[in-house]
Design a protein around this motif. Structure first.
Motif, PDB file in Angstrom:
ATOM      1  N   GLU A 147       0.824  -1.197   0.000  1.00  0.00           N
ATOM      2  CA  GLU A 147       0.000   0.000   0.000  1.00  0.00           C
ATOM      3  C   GLU A 147       0.862   1.253   0.000  1.00  0.00           C
ATOM      4  O   GLU A 147       0.551   2.234  -0.657  1.00  0.00           O
ATOM      5  CB  GLU A 147      -0.931   0.002   1.209  1.00  0.00           C
ATOM      6  CG  GLU A 147      -1.868   1.187   1.238  1.00  0.00           C
ATOM      7  CD  GLU A 147      -2.826   1.132   2.393  1.00  0.00           C
ATOM      8  OE1 GLU A 147      -3.214   2.209   2.859  1.00  0.00           O
ATOM      9  OE2 GLU A 147      -3.178   0.035   2.831  1.00  0.00           O
ATOM     10  N   ALA A 169      -0.810   7.838  -4.451  1.00  0.00           N
ATOM     11  CA  ALA A 169      -2.220   8.198  -4.344  1.00  0.00           C
ATOM     12  C   ALA A 169      -2.633   9.081  -5.518  1.00  0.00           C
ATOM     13  O   ALA A 169      -1.894   9.963  -5.940  1.00  0.00           O
ATOM     14  CB  ALA A 169      -2.482   8.909  -3.028  1.00  0.00           C
ATOM     15  N   ARG A 212      -9.602   9.031   2.196  1.00  0.00           N
ATOM     16  CA  ARG A 212      -8.744   8.169   1.378  1.00  0.00           C
ATOM     17  C   ARG A 212      -9.393   6.802   1.249  1.00  0.00           C
ATOM     18  O   ARG A 212      -9.888   6.236   2.216  1.00  0.00           O
ATOM     19  CB  ARG A 212      -7.376   8.044   2.016  1.00  0.00           C
ATOM     20  CG  ARG A 212      -6.454   7.076   1.269  1.00  0.00           C
ATOM     21  CD  ARG A 212      -5.056   7.151   1.793  1.00  0.00           C
ATOM     22  NE  ARG A 212      -4.423   8.275   1.105  1.00  0.00           N
ATOM     23  CZ  ARG A 212      -3.125   8.487   1.067  1.00  0.00           C
ATOM     24  NH1 ARG A 212      -2.320   7.706   1.713  1.00  0.00           N
ATOM     25  NH2 ARG A 212      -2.630   9.504   0.408  1.00  0.00           N
ATOM     26  N   THR A 214      -8.556   2.930  -0.338  1.00  0.00           N
ATOM     27  CA  THR A 214      -7.620   1.974  -0.929  1.00  0.00           C
ATOM     28  C   THR A 214      -8.463   0.858  -1.527  1.00  0.00           C
ATOM     29  O   THR A 214      -9.367   0.337  -0.872  1.00  0.00           O
ATOM     30  CB  THR A 214      -6.672   1.405   0.144  1.00  0.00           C
ATOM     31  OG1 THR A 214      -5.999   2.493   0.781  1.00  0.00           O
ATOM     32  CG2 THR A 214      -5.657   0.460  -0.466  1.00  0.00           C
ATOM     33  N   PRO A 262      -3.325  -2.837  -6.277  1.00  0.00           N
ATOM     34  CA  PRO A 262      -3.817  -1.878  -5.280  1.00  0.00           C
ATOM     35  C   PRO A 262      -3.713  -0.444  -5.807  1.00  0.00           C
ATOM     36  O   PRO A 262      -2.748  -0.089  -6.480  1.00  0.00           O
ATOM     37  CB  PRO A 262      -2.901  -2.108  -4.083  1.00  0.00           C
ATOM     38  CG  PRO A 262      -1.680  -2.749  -4.638  1.00  0.00           C
ATOM     39  CD  PRO A 262      -2.087  -3.491  -5.857  1.00  0.00           C
ATOM     40  N   VAL A 277      -4.786   3.800  -4.612  1.00  0.00           N
ATOM     41  CA  VAL A 277      -5.166   4.682  -3.511  1.00  0.00           C
ATOM     42  C   VAL A 277      -5.759   5.945  -4.111  1.00  0.00           C
ATOM     43  O   VAL A 277      -5.197   6.533  -5.035  1.00  0.00           O
ATOM     44  CB  VAL A 277      -3.950   5.025  -2.621  1.00  0.00           C
ATOM     45  CG1 VAL A 277      -4.344   6.003  -1.527  1.00  0.00           C
ATOM     46  CG2 VAL A 277      -3.359   3.763  -2.018  1.00  0.00           C
TER      47      VAL A 277
END
Length: 87
Positions: A25, A30, A61, A63, A71, A73
């Motif tokens: 992550e 992002a 936020r 995820t 993944p 974000v």
């Protein structure tokens, strides 16, 4: 093998799995949501927002996993949950 060794091995394995997911992550950059942004969301992993119980617009936020199980974000703005009477 005694039970303490088995418990220690299980704990070590569980901690490694948690650490790997946290590293994955952290490695994702992002993306900031703008109106009209195309979102490819297969499954939401987690959602969070500013910790203060504000009434008004707050940072949030999400995820998630995309259709390729990568993944992603997403940073976005949302209306806070701290309003009296939900107004």
């Amino acid at each position: 093998m005694n039970t303490k060794t088995v418990y220690a091995a299980c704990l070590f394995a569980a901690l490694n799995i948690c650490t790997l997911s946290a590293r994955a992550e952290a490695a994702v950059t992002a993306q900031t949501y703008h109106y009209g942004t195309h979102l490819d969301i297969k499954r939401v992993v987690s959602m969070s927002q500013d910790p203060s119980p504000a009434c008004g617009v707050v940072n949030a936020r999400m995820t998630y996993l995309d259709s390729h199980d990568k993944p992603q974000v997403l940073d976005y703005l949302k209306f806070g949950d701290g309003c009296i009477g939900d107004n």
